[in-house]
Scaffold this motif. Structure first.
Motif, short mmCIF file in Angstrom:
data_model
loop_
_atom_site.label_atom_id
_atom_site.label_comp_id
_atom_site.label_asym_id
_atom_site.label_seq_id
_atom_site.Cartn_x
_atom_site.Cartn_y
_atom_site.Cartn_z
N ASP A 112 0.82 -1.21 0.00
CA ASP A 112 0.00 0.00 0.00
C ASP A 112 0.86 1.26 0.00
OD1 ASP A 112 -2.28 -1.53 0.04
OD2 ASP A 112 -2.58 -1.37 2.21
N GLU A 113 1.98 1.20 0.68
CA GLU A 113 2.84 2.37 0.82
C GLU A 113 3.56 2.73 -0.48
OE1 GLU A 113 2.57 0.34 4.81
OE2 GLU A 113 2.85 -0.26 2.71
N LEU A 114 3.80 1.75 -1.35
CA LEU A 114 4.60 2.02 -2.56
C LEU A 114 3.81 1.93 -3.86
CD1 LEU A 114 8.02 0.25 -1.82
CD2 LEU A 114 7.34 2.61 -1.38
N ARG A 115 2.66 1.26 -3.84
CA ARG A 115 1.94 0.98 -5.09
C ARG A 115 1.72 2.24 -5.93
NH1 ARG A 115 -2.41 -0.81 -3.01
NH2 ARG A 115 -1.73 -2.99 -2.87
N ASP A 116 1.22 3.29 -5.32
CA ASP A 116 0.90 4.50 -6.07
C ASP A 116 2.08 5.44 -6.22
OD1 ASP A 116 -1.71 3.63 -6.33
OD2 ASP A 116 -2.37 4.62 -4.48
N ALA A 117 3.21 5.07 -5.62
CA ALA A 117 4.41 5.93 -5.68
C ALA A 117 5.32 5.57 -6.84
CB ALA A 117 5.19 5.83 -4.37
N ILE A 118 5.04 4.47 -7.54
CA ILE A 118 5.91 3.98 -8.60
C ILE A 118 5.28 4.25 -9.96
CG2 ILE A 118 7.07 1.97 -9.56
CD1 ILE A 118 6.96 0.72 -6.74
N LEU A 119 6.01 4.94 -10.81
CA LEU A 119 5.57 5.19 -12.18
C LEU A 119 6.49 4.46 -13.13
CD1 LEU A 119 4.88 9.06 -12.03
CD2 LEU A 119 3.28 7.17 -11.62
N THR A 120 5.96 3.49 -13.86
CA THR A 120 6.75 2.77 -14.86
C THR A 120 6.61 3.48 -16.21
OG1 THR A 120 4.88 1.28 -15.26
CG2 THR A 120 6.53 0.57 -13.66
N ASP A 121 7.39 3.02 -17.20
CA ASP A 121 7.41 3.65 -18.52
C ASP A 121 7.65 5.16 -18.36
OD1 ASP A 121 7.29 3.92 -21.27
OD2 ASP A 121 5.09 4.06 -21.31
N THR A 122 8.53 5.51 -17.45
CA THR A 122 8.80 6.91 -17.13
C THR A 122 10.31 7.10 -17.05
OG1 THR A 122 6.74 6.98 -15.85
CG2 THR A 122 8.28 8.79 -15.53
N ARG A 123 10.89 7.40 -18.18
CA ARG A 123 12.35 7.53 -18.27
C ARG A 123 12.78 8.95 -17.94
NH1 ARG A 123 16.40 4.74 -20.48
NH2 ARG A 123 14.92 3.24 -21.38
N VAL A 124 13.64 9.10 -16.96
CA VAL A 124 14.17 10.41 -16.61
C VAL A 124 15.16 10.85 -17.69
CG1 VAL A 124 15.51 11.74 -14.94
CG2 VAL A 124 13.80 10.10 -14.15
N VAL A 125 14.91 12.02 -18.27
CA VAL A 125 15.77 12.52 -19.34
C VAL A 125 16.54 13.77 -18.92
CG1 VAL A 125 14.39 11.52 -21.20
CG2 VAL A 125 13.84 13.82 -20.35
N ALA A 126 16.18 14.35 -17.77
CA ALA A 126 16.91 15.53 -17.29
C ALA A 126 16.57 15.77 -15.82
CB ALA A 126 16.58 16.77 -18.11
N VAL A 127 17.56 16.27 -15.09
CA VAL A 127 17.36 16.71 -13.71
C VAL A 127 17.97 18.09 -13.58
CG1 VAL A 127 17.76 16.24 -11.26
CG2 VAL A 127 17.50 14.32 -12.86
N SER A 128 17.21 19.03 -13.03
CA SER A 128 17.70 20.39 -12.87
C SER A 128 17.03 20.98 -11.63
CB SER A 128 17.39 21.22 -14.12
OG SER A 128 18.02 22.49 -14.05
N ARG A 129 17.04 22.30 -11.50
CA ARG A 129 16.32 23.01 -10.44
C ARG A 129 15.27 23.90 -11.09
NH1 ARG A 129 17.47 21.88 -4.80
NH2 ARG A 129 19.61 21.11 -4.71
N VAL A 130 14.16 24.08 -10.44
CA VAL A 130 13.09 24.89 -10.99
C VAL A 130 13.58 26.33 -11.19
CG1 VAL A 130 10.79 25.86 -10.57
CG2 VAL A 130 11.28 23.48 -9.94
N GLY A 131 13.53 26.78 -12.44
CA GLY A 131 13.88 28.16 -12.74
C GLY A 131 15.35 28.48 -12.81
N MET A 132 16.22 27.48 -12.71
CA MET A 132 17.67 27.77 -12.79
C MET A 132 18.43 26.57 -13.34
SD MET A 132 18.95 27.62 -8.79
CE MET A 132 17.84 28.91 -8.25
N ASP A 133 19.50 26.85 -14.06
CA ASP A 133 20.38 25.79 -14.52
C ASP A 133 21.49 25.60 -13.50
OD1 ASP A 133 22.14 27.89 -14.92
OD2 ASP A 133 21.98 27.87 -17.11
N ARG A 134 22.56 24.92 -13.87
CA ARG A 134 23.61 24.61 -12.90
C ARG A 134 24.39 25.85 -12.47
NH1 ARG A 134 27.48 20.37 -15.21
NH2 ARG A 134 28.70 20.90 -13.37
#
Length: 475
Positions: free
Chosen positions: A102-124
């Motif tokens: 119950d704790e993890l079922r709705d927390a996992i999204l499959t077919d969801t490939r991360v293509v970028a990680v950044s910060r909201v409104g700013m680059d590195r």
């Protein structure tokens, strides 16, 4: 964004393999909402790729403590602690039940490939209020649509399975290699030779390139197929001069099954069932994507013939989607800067790597961590139990419990026969019994280790007690 709103954001976990789901379980245990993003269509999709491979670590060393606490109330039946599971069993009997709690079922999204990680409104390059600015995690699904998620922290447990090392020399793809992979002449790592992929190998010529766990398992599977289909021919391409280091402890091994594996491989080579090409480097592939492989042995050019080439040359981390994150990486193995010198396979095996947590895994980017196999960069000596300790410490740090984050709850023994190169975290400590500093039973930050370390691993050695720097290789 107010501090309260920021603290209510979830923590993104990239990848749903054993270490990724352990991280999610640790977050739940801390009262922090996880968001698990999995590129595959099912949880632990990378593990499924090598699901036919058996682990050499029994069940009692493959289950994270926090994960067990989520599973216990569900009626889950913990597997026999002494049984050695396959990757498929690891998924079926542990990871899928964990993902369906119950704790993890709705927390996992499959077919969801991360293509970028950044910060909201700013680059590195943006510094002002960076630590209090949410991360922006951009993900893409199979139809090409993208979704942006805002999270308070990121735990990258994506592994290295999808980033195999090239087969050419100097860390580069050999001429024609990209096309050869695209055509299927060069297969995926660890194909299921006697099962789903049998038709590609039965009665054909196969070259296995590499000298670690992946190579050994594929060679043994091919030999099994050869016994059933005599026309099956096997070649083994090694950069090192002597295949003996791949055989492991044989009859001196603490685990009889693992020792028998090395002994079987030696016998096959000595009996001529496997044609060994030692001190050999791949220099090119046929322009048509199949049939011949150009190589160099002892300074002389040779042509090797094959119907399939199986890559078993290890893996490297995919850092491309982290371009906007401030990383501090070791220049040699591409692991976190403080961890790199501790795991460089030229000088260390997994048994000489001390347990480590958030401080060692940290980057200049606050609340961003790379864990699991990917945290070891190009080093092939990662242990599953190490990953569980990593995420216990990292999650404690994210939750603000620095005392727990700094406390070492796993002490690994010193050993030289313990490494794996399958690009996924799936084994446990090995060697002489070590001490474990565990909190009281039921304590909220109980660690990812459930007893003294024993000689349990997956696969055969790719390193020695003091590393591989003394080996004779043609690199």
């Amino acid at each position: 964004m107010t501090d309260y709103a920021f603290e209510q954001l979830p923590v993104a976990v990239i990848g749903s393999g054993p270490v990724g789901l352990a991280a999610a379980a640790q977050l739940v245990r801390r009262g922090v909402r996880p968001l698990v993003l999995e590129a595959g269509t099912t949880v632990a999709a990378a593990v499924a790729e090598w699901g036919h491979i058996g682990l050499f670590s029994p069940w009692k060393y493959n289950i994270d403590v926090a994960a067990r606490s989520l599973l216990a109330p569900t009626g889950w039946q913990e597997p026999d602690g002494e049984h050695l599971p396959t990757g498929d069993e690891l998924i079926r009997d542990y990871l899928i039940p964990l993902a369906e709690t119950d704790e993890l079922r709705d927390a996992i999204l499959t077919d969801t490939r991360v293509v970028a990680v950044s910060r909201v409104g700013m680059d590195r390059t943006g510094t002002a209020q960076r630590e209090s600015t949410p991360f922006l995690v951009r993900a893409q699904n199979s139809d090409g649509t993208t979704t942006d998620f805002q999270v308070r922290a990121v735990i990258d447990a994506s592994g290295t399975w999808e980033s195999p090392n090239p087969l050419g020399q100097s860390g580069l793809a050999a001429p024609g290699e990209v096309e050869a992979r695209r055509s299927g002449f060069v297969t995926s790592p660890l194909p299921d030779v006697t099962g789903r992929d049998r038709e590609h190998f039965a009665g054909r010529r196969t070259l296995v390139v590499g000298g670690g766990h992946s190579a050994a398992n594929t060679l043994l599977a091919l030999a099994e197929l050869r016994a059933e289909v005599p026309g099956t021919r096997i070649g083994w391409v090694l950069r090192r001069a002597d295949p003996a280091s791949v055989y492991g402890g044989e009859d001196q091994d603490g685990l009889p099954a693992r020792g028998a594996l090395g002994a079987r491989l030696r016998r096959l080579v000595e009996d001529g069932a496997i044609d060994v090409h030692a001190s050999t480097t791949i220099t090119g592939f046929a322009a048509d994507g199949g049939g011949t492989v150009a190589a160099e042995t002892g300074g002389e050019s040779v042509t090797l013939h094959a119907d399939r080439v199986v890559p078993a040359a290890g893996f490297r981390p995919d850092l491309g989607f982290l371009r906007e994150i401030r990383l501090d990486l070791d220049p040699v193995v591409e692991a976190p800067q403080q961890l790199g010198p501790l795991i460089d396979p030229e000088y260390h095996s997994c048994g000489t790597v001390p347990p480590h947590g958030a401080r060692v895994l940290g980057h200049p980017e606050p609340n961003f961590y790379i864990v699991g196999m990917k945290s070891y960069g190009r080093a092939p000596t990662f242990l599953m139990y190490t990953g569980y300790e990593q995420v216990r410490s990292v999650v404690a740090a994210i939750a603000g419990d620095l005392e727990a984050a700094d406390r070492v709850e796993l002490v690994l023994p010193e050993t030289g026969v313990c490494s794996t190169d399958i690009g996924s975290s799936c084994d446990a400590p090995t060697g002489k019994p070590g001490s474990v500093d565990l909190p009281a039973a039921g304590a909220p930050d109980a660690g990812g280790c459930c007893g003294p370390a024993e000689p349990v691993v997956i696969g055969i050695p790719t390193g020695t007690e003091h590393g591989r720097s003394g080996e004779s290789r043609n690199d």
